[in-house]
Design a protein around this motif. Sequence first.
Motif, PDB file in Angstrom:
ATOM      1  N   LEU A   7       0.827  -1.205   0.000  1.00  0.00           N
ATOM      2  CA  LEU A   7       0.000   0.000   0.000  1.00  0.00           C
ATOM      3  C   LEU A   7       0.862   1.256   0.000  1.00  0.00           C
ATOM      4  N   ARG A   8       1.974   1.227   0.731  1.00  0.00           N
ATOM      5  CA  ARG A   8       2.890   2.372   0.721  1.00  0.00           C
ATOM      6  C   ARG A   8       3.488   2.580  -0.666  1.00  0.00           C
ATOM      7  N   TRP A   9       3.749   1.477  -1.358  1.00  0.00           N
ATOM      8  CA  TRP A   9       4.298   1.572  -2.707  1.00  0.00           C
ATOM      9  C   TRP A   9       3.265   2.192  -3.649  1.00  0.00           C
ATOM     10  N   PHE A  10       2.013   1.752  -3.524  1.00  0.00           N
ATOM     11  CA  PHE A  10       0.945   2.329  -4.347  1.00  0.00           C
ATOM     12  C   PHE A  10       0.823   3.841  -4.087  1.00  0.00           C
ATOM     13  N   LYS A  11       0.884   4.214  -2.816  1.00  0.00           N
ATOM     14  CA  LYS A  11       0.747   5.632  -2.461  1.00  0.00           C
ATOM     15  C   LYS A  11       1.911   6.444  -3.018  1.00  0.00           C
ATOM     16  N   ALA A  12       3.118   5.877  -2.974  1.00  0.00           N
ATOM     17  CA  ALA A  12       4.302   6.574  -3.491  1.00  0.00           C
ATOM     18  C   ALA A  12       4.229   6.777  -5.000  1.00  0.00           C
ATOM     19  N   LYS A  13       3.532   5.899  -5.684  1.00  0.00           N
ATOM     20  CA  LYS A  13       3.416   5.981  -7.146  1.00  0.00           C
ATOM     21  C   LYS A  13       2.143   6.704  -7.586  1.00  0.00           C
TER      22      LYS A  13
END
Length: 416
Positions: free
Chosen positions: A182-188
């Motif tokens: 989820l953090r990766w999705f938010k960063a992208k």
Amino acid sequence: MKDAEPQIAVPEQEAATRTFRRRVFYLPGYDPIHPRRYRELYRKEGAEQADLSGYGLTLRPKKVKGPYGWQVEGVIEGRSAEADVEVLVWSDIVRDSMSGTIPATYLQLVRTAWAYIGSGALFRLMRLRKGPMIAALYPIVFLLVQLALACLLGWALGALIAGLTHWTLGLAVAALVAVLVLRWFKAKDNKVFAWYLMHDYAYSAQSGGANPPALEVRMAEFRTQIRAALDQDYDEVLVVGHSSGAHLAVSILADLLREGLPERCPALSFLSLGQVVPMVSFLPNAARLRADLRFMAAQEQVFWLDVTAPGDGCAFALCDPVSVSGMAPPDKKGPLVISAAFTRTLSPAKWQALKRRWFRLHFQYLCAFDNLADRADEYDYFRVTAGPLTLRERFAARPPSKSRIERAVNGYGSVA
């Protein structure tokens, strides 16, 4: 209150030769990015439009007080004009509202969905335009899909670890993997804007359409800035509200008019671009906005031009913001609703390149058009902001769009 737009009288011969002076206040939508982006956008797109249309446009450093702006000099339609442009900054408020954790964002998702579904606003909005409703549902669906993928990947890796070691370790790994995904999705999110749009809709919905206190304070500051400009030697003070900045500008100008304008002052004009007014005015607690819409529709001091385009899927294209909100008074004077008609004002090649870039199209109103007709009343952001005519002089004789939507579908009629 006066019945006509107050302005300083200038002899016709003098007006034709002297430099036209304008103060522009640009009120952006829900945008966390530094306002320098708007100067760079104006510089780049203005140079392109000047080259396409054959007029002169020069940007210079700002000369007036204010947090952020620039000066532009134009030689358009055979006359010189200069404009002091100021960005009304509320990006800090936007950033603060977006600083929530991942669980807080998903809680916002639930609350926002309920605000629109529970109030019935969603179903009424769908009767106007499907584009903005798809844009509104997009972050909800996208974030739920991201959550499902994160949980699925976490479960798969967690089950593998649990089979090799112990179920408690597997559970910990599953939770960690889900959070990291989820953090990766938010960063992208700068590629898909799902998290950004979720915060945007949640900000309006959190109080059922009422402005948060911090925003009301900032709007009062904006009103003070605009009022001070009316005491200066300008021919026009132009307020531009883009996207959600449009409904903020409606309330700011309504308050300004209620306070009273100076006896002798520049023409005061309002340009709303890509407005999303119904997203707020259809909510139950938006009584202040509904009252301001009714007030602005009945007055004649401020000329109000509303520009949207069916090609902009994020805006309520050609929806009269007053009428669809159920706030049209019997003596309705405005706004004048026209279309930027992207399929006509952009060349076929440029339209093909942009038509699937829906977020970029929402900013097209601030950009160059490469297929404009050579008419003074054709919408051109740079003629409007740096040209030698007031908004009323340029557009008052233009008929409204024949395909505008005026039917009232709002379920709430309370006003402040």
